[in-house]
Enzyme design. Structure first.
Site, PDB file in Angstrom:
ATOM      1  N   ARG A 127      82.184 -48.470 -18.345  1.00 48.25           N
ATOM      2  CA  ARG A 127      81.906 -47.230 -19.102  1.00 48.25           C
ATOM      3  C   ARG A 127      82.590 -47.191 -20.465  1.00 48.25           C
ATOM      4  O   ARG A 127      82.808 -46.134 -21.051  1.00 48.25           O
ATOM      5  CB  ARG A 127      82.280 -45.992 -18.285  1.00 48.25           C
ATOM      6  CG  ARG A 127      81.472 -45.868 -17.020  1.00 48.25           C
ATOM      7  CD  ARG A 127      81.555 -44.466 -16.439  1.00 48.25           C
ATOM      8  NE  ARG A 127      80.721 -44.387 -15.256  1.00 48.25           N
ATOM      9  CZ  ARG A 127      81.107 -44.759 -14.048  1.00 48.25           C
ATOM     10  NH1 ARG A 127      82.324 -45.216 -13.848  1.00 48.25           N
ATOM     11  NH2 ARG A 127      80.286 -44.683 -13.029  1.00 48.25           N
ATOM     12  N   LYS A 149      77.312 -48.922 -35.015  1.00 47.46           N
ATOM     13  CA  LYS A 149      75.996 -49.071 -34.367  1.00 47.46           C
ATOM     14  C   LYS A 149      76.003 -50.394 -33.621  1.00 47.46           C
ATOM     15  O   LYS A 149      76.228 -51.450 -34.227  1.00 47.46           O
ATOM     16  CB  LYS A 149      74.882 -49.093 -35.413  1.00 47.46           C
ATOM     17  CG  LYS A 149      74.408 -47.730 -35.859  1.00 47.46           C
ATOM     18  CD  LYS A 149      73.136 -47.904 -36.671  1.00 47.46           C
ATOM     19  CE  LYS A 149      72.678 -46.636 -37.311  1.00 47.46           C
ATOM     20  NZ  LYS A 149      71.493 -46.835 -38.161  1.00 47.46           N
ATOM     21  N   GLU A 191      72.350 -56.720 -49.266  1.00 45.67           N
ATOM     22  CA  GLU A 191      72.929 -55.480 -48.728  1.00 45.67           C
ATOM     23  C   GLU A 191      74.016 -54.955 -49.667  1.00 45.67           C
ATOM     24  O   GLU A 191      74.219 -53.738 -49.786  1.00 45.67           O
ATOM     25  CB  GLU A 191      73.505 -55.708 -47.319  1.00 45.67           C
ATOM     26  CG  GLU A 191      72.477 -56.122 -46.270  1.00 45.67           C
ATOM     27  CD  GLU A 191      71.557 -54.982 -45.787  1.00 45.67           C
ATOM     28  OE1 GLU A 191      71.734 -53.822 -46.214  1.00 45.67           O
ATOM     29  OE2 GLU A 191      70.643 -55.286 -44.989  1.00 45.67           O
ATOM     30  N   LYS A 233      80.275 -47.873 -47.261  1.00 41.28           N
ATOM     31  CA  LYS A 233      79.729 -47.656 -45.917  1.00 41.28           C
ATOM     32  C   LYS A 233      80.660 -46.759 -45.103  1.00 41.28           C
ATOM     33  O   LYS A 233      80.204 -45.844 -44.403  1.00 41.28           O
ATOM     34  CB  LYS A 233      79.488 -48.994 -45.195  1.00 41.28           C
ATOM     35  CG  LYS A 233      78.899 -48.756 -43.805  1.00 41.28           C
ATOM     36  CD  LYS A 233      77.887 -49.733 -43.344  1.00 41.28           C
ATOM     37  CE  LYS A 233      77.243 -49.271 -42.030  1.00 41.28           C
ATOM     38  NZ  LYS A 233      76.507 -50.307 -41.343  1.00 41.28           N
ATOM     39  N   GLU A 243      73.981 -40.652 -37.876  1.00 34.42           N
ATOM     40  CA  GLU A 243      72.742 -40.639 -38.653  1.00 34.42           C
ATOM     41  C   GLU A 243      71.952 -39.344 -38.475  1.00 34.42           C
ATOM     42  O   GLU A 243      70.741 -39.356 -38.237  1.00 34.42           O
ATOM     43  CB  GLU A 243      71.875 -41.866 -38.308  1.00 34.42           C
ATOM     44  CG  GLU A 243      70.914 -42.211 -39.443  1.00 34.42           C
ATOM     45  CD  GLU A 243      70.314 -43.600 -39.324  1.00 34.42           C
ATOM     46  OE1 GLU A 243      71.073 -44.578 -39.288  1.00 34.42           O
ATOM     47  OE2 GLU A 243      69.083 -43.693 -39.283  1.00 34.42           O
ATOM     48  N   ARG A 247      73.519 -40.649 -43.496  1.00 35.91           N
ATOM     49  CA  ARG A 247      73.619 -42.069 -43.172  1.00 35.91           C
ATOM     50  C   ARG A 247      72.294 -42.796 -43.368  1.00 35.91           C
ATOM     51  O   ARG A 247      72.274 -44.009 -43.607  1.00 35.91           O
ATOM     52  CB  ARG A 247      74.135 -42.243 -41.732  1.00 35.91           C
ATOM     53  CG  ARG A 247      74.419 -43.687 -41.379  1.00 35.91           C
ATOM     54  CD  ARG A 247      75.185 -43.845 -40.074  1.00 35.91           C
ATOM     55  NE  ARG A 247      75.361 -45.262 -39.772  1.00 35.91           N
ATOM     56  CZ  ARG A 247      76.220 -45.753 -38.880  1.00 35.91           C
ATOM     57  NH1 ARG A 247      76.991 -44.957 -38.216  1.00 35.91           N
ATOM     58  NH2 ARG A 247      76.303 -47.044 -38.676  1.00 35.91           N
ATOM     59  N   ASN A 251      69.476 -46.960 -45.348  1.00 37.73           N
ATOM     60  CA  ASN A 251      68.226 -47.676 -45.059  1.00 37.73           C
ATOM     61  C   ASN A 251      67.376 -47.895 -46.311  1.00 37.73           C
ATOM     62  O   ASN A 251      66.183 -48.177 -46.205  1.00 37.73           O
ATOM     63  CB  ASN A 251      67.413 -46.908 -44.011  1.00 37.73           C
ATOM     64  CG  ASN A 251      68.108 -46.903 -42.663  1.00 37.73           C
ATOM     65  OD1 ASN A 251      68.769 -47.863 -42.300  1.00 37.73           O
ATOM     66  ND2 ASN A 251      67.990 -45.807 -41.936  1.00 37.73           N
ATOM     67  N   HIS A 254      64.706 -50.437 -46.360  1.00 35.57           N
ATOM     68  CA  HIS A 254      64.522 -50.911 -44.985  1.00 35.57           C
ATOM     69  C   HIS A 254      63.163 -50.550 -44.381  1.00 35.57           C
ATOM     70  O   HIS A 254      62.689 -51.235 -43.481  1.00 35.57           O
ATOM     71  CB  HIS A 254      65.650 -50.397 -44.086  1.00 35.57           C
ATOM     72  CG  HIS A 254      66.948 -51.123 -44.299  1.00 35.57           C
ATOM     73  ND1 HIS A 254      67.584 -51.180 -45.533  1.00 35.57           N
ATOM     74  CD2 HIS A 254      67.723 -51.848 -43.455  1.00 35.57           C
ATOM     75  CE1 HIS A 254      68.697 -51.879 -45.418  1.00 35.57           C
ATOM     76  NE2 HIS A 254      68.804 -52.309 -44.174  1.00 35.57           N
ATOM     77  N   HIS A 258      61.304 -53.563 -42.734  1.00 47.21           N
ATOM     78  CA  HIS A 258      60.943 -53.693 -41.320  1.00 47.21           C
ATOM     79  C   HIS A 258      59.456 -54.006 -41.170  1.00 47.21           C
ATOM     80  O   HIS A 258      59.065 -54.753 -40.263  1.00 47.21           O
ATOM     81  CB  HIS A 258      61.327 -52.428 -40.547  1.00 47.21           C
ATOM     82  CG  HIS A 258      62.813 -52.293 -40.377  1.00 47.21           C
ATOM     83  ND1 HIS A 258      63.439 -51.106 -40.106  1.00 47.21           N
ATOM     84  CD2 HIS A 258      63.801 -53.215 -40.462  1.00 47.21           C
ATOM     85  CE1 HIS A 258      64.745 -51.297 -40.022  1.00 47.21           C
ATOM     86  NE2 HIS A 258      64.989 -52.578 -40.241  1.00 47.21           N
ATOM     87  N   HIS A 271      66.466 -60.780 -42.442  1.00 44.93           N
ATOM     88  CA  HIS A 271      66.493 -59.331 -42.652  1.00 44.93           C
ATOM     89  C   HIS A 271      66.865 -58.993 -44.105  1.00 44.93           C
ATOM     90  O   HIS A 271      66.205 -58.197 -44.765  1.00 44.93           O
ATOM     91  CB  HIS A 271      67.487 -58.715 -41.663  1.00 44.93           C
ATOM     92  CG  HIS A 271      67.693 -57.251 -41.834  1.00 44.93           C
ATOM     93  ND1 HIS A 271      66.707 -56.332 -41.580  1.00 44.93           N
ATOM     94  CD2 HIS A 271      68.777 -56.542 -42.271  1.00 44.93           C
ATOM     95  CE1 HIS A 271      67.166 -55.116 -41.836  1.00 44.93           C
ATOM     96  NE2 HIS A 271      68.413 -55.221 -42.255  1.00 44.93           N
TER      97      HIS A 271
END
Ligand SMILES: NC(=O)c1ccc[n+]([C@@H]2O[C@H](COP(=O)([O-])OP(=O)(O)OC[C@H]3O[C@@H](n4cnc5c(N)ncnc54)[C@H](O)[C@@H]3O)[C@@H](O)[C@H]2O)c1
Length: 365
Positions: A127, A149, A191, A233, A243, A247, A251, A254, A258, A271
């Site tokens: 957990r 993340k 990035e 960041k 987010e 946040r 992206n 992005h 994607h 990426h």
């Protein structure tokens, strides 16, 4: 303990519990036994890496962790296609076989794939146990290792299974970048310039001025670029950990990226390469709307091209193809595709009103 070149703190004030953590940037960080001792005490460790990074850096980390400590190594095959639940299960299996406990700490040694996977495994094991990020790609150092993340891919979508789980520390060893292939290095650069575009115009101009030094991987310039990226960041994550709003500006580029990755097949474009192209598209739409100058878009393209990054999408991708691919993205909210555009250089905004004509116009440029 070796003196870091930079040390900064990610503050996470929202929960009431202090979960803030340090980002250390310097040389020889992976071999710094005193720092590991200070961070870990006598905690047992599950050290996770892949079969590309482990032969390069595992032994120095193992030595730095100290002789007396229980260290269980997990070395996974390299690749984005390994970022799935079965790999997480391999980590859990080994951790259970070796009787790891709540005070055990998972350590991720590698790029974003290992970082996301190890973080997610740590979030679920018993957990939730602590984990430390030792990012060895530029992209992981400036992006994926910071912000909490974590996750794995699912056959029905990338990063669809995951958890927010903040690391205990992020230790960035600049020396590890010396073995990084050029293409992976460039993906990280994409990035980095993103942070300048969305948050800090001075940083953006500084990056353009230092493109030659970055290209030759000048240590001093790289260290500053990494530090400034992590600071931005950290600032954004501190304001919006999960987010809920702000946040999402991270992206930038992005949504289009994607779509490119999805249409081309994951792994064909890295990426960061897709993000480079996506940022140019988003900047171009921002320019057409009168928010940034055409010169800004030209400067951005020139900078990205210096690193061999693509600035145009595949010719097979029409505006319709983009829209189709973007419709299945996580960034779709109540049926509307969300885009990050620039309000001005250094200031990003979220919109859902980009038209098919605007995309077509951008592709025609
Ligand atoms: N969690 C987040 O916030 C976040 C943000 C951005 C990206 N990501 C994820 O990160 C992943 C991409 O990360 P990445 O670009 O680091 O890819 P990666 O982890 O696949 O690493 C790229 C390649 O470089 C190799 N490598 C790593 N370090 C090396 C070194 N020092 N020397 C030589 N080779 C080295 C790796 O083995 C791999 O082959 C994706 O899965 C993406 O979803 C997560």
């Amino acid at each position: 303990m070796s003196n870091p070149i930079y040390s900064l703190q990610v503050d996470l004030p929202c929960s009431g519990i202090d979960r803030s953590y340090p980002i250390i940037i310097g040389h020889g960080v992976l071999s710094d036994s005193e720092r590991f001792a200070a961070l870990l005490g006598d905690s047992p460790v599950v050290l996770v890496s892949n079969d590309t990074v482990a032969p390069l850096y595992m032994s120095r980390v193992r030595d730095a962790l100290g002789q007396g400590r229980k260290v269980t190594e997990v070395i996974l095959p390299d690749g984005e296609d390994q970022k799935h639940l079965m790999s997480a299960d391999q980590i859990w299996q080994k951790a259970l076989e070796y009787h790891h406990e709540r005070r055990s700490v998972f350590i991720a040694l590698g790029g974003g794939v290992i970082g996301d996977l190890t973080g997610y495994s740590a979030a679920c094991f018993l957990r939730g146990v602590d984990f430390i990020q030792l990012p060895t790609t530029l992209l992981a150092q400036v992006d994926s290792s910071v912000g909490g993340k974590t996750g794995v891919n699912h056959p029905l979508g990338k990063n669809m299974i995951g958890a927010f789980h903040q690391p205990r520390a992020v230790l960035i060893d600049l020396d590890s970048l010396q073995t990084l292939p050029d293409r992976e290095f460039a993906a990280g650069i994409a990035e980095i310039i993103k942070y300048g575009c969305i948050w800090d115009p001075d940083f953006y101009h500084w990056l353009l001025e230092h493109s030659d030094a970055l290209l030759t991987r000048n240590n001093e310039v790289l260290a500053e670029a990494i530090q400034r990226s992590c600071a931005i960041k950290a600032d954004v994550v501190a304001q919006d950990e999960r987010e809920g709003g702000l946040r999402a500006i991270l992206n930038f580029g992005h949504t289009f990226a994607h779509a490119i990755e999805h249409v081309m097949g994951y792994g064909v474009w890295l990426h960061g390469e897709a993000v480079a192209c996506g940022m140019v598209m988003a900047a171009q739409i921002s320019a057409t709307r009168g928010h940034v100058s055409e010169e800004m878009v030209i400067g951005l393209k020139r900078f990205l091209e210096t690193f061999g990054l693509p600035v145009e999408p595949p010719s097979t991708m029409s505006a319709e193809v983009f829209l189709d691919a973007m419709a299945g993205d996580k960034k779709v909210v109540r049926g509307k595709i969300r885009y990050v555009l620039l309000e001005k250089l250094g200031d990003a905004c979220l919109v859902d009103n980009v038209t098919i004509d605007e995309i077509a116009q951008t592709l025609a440029k």
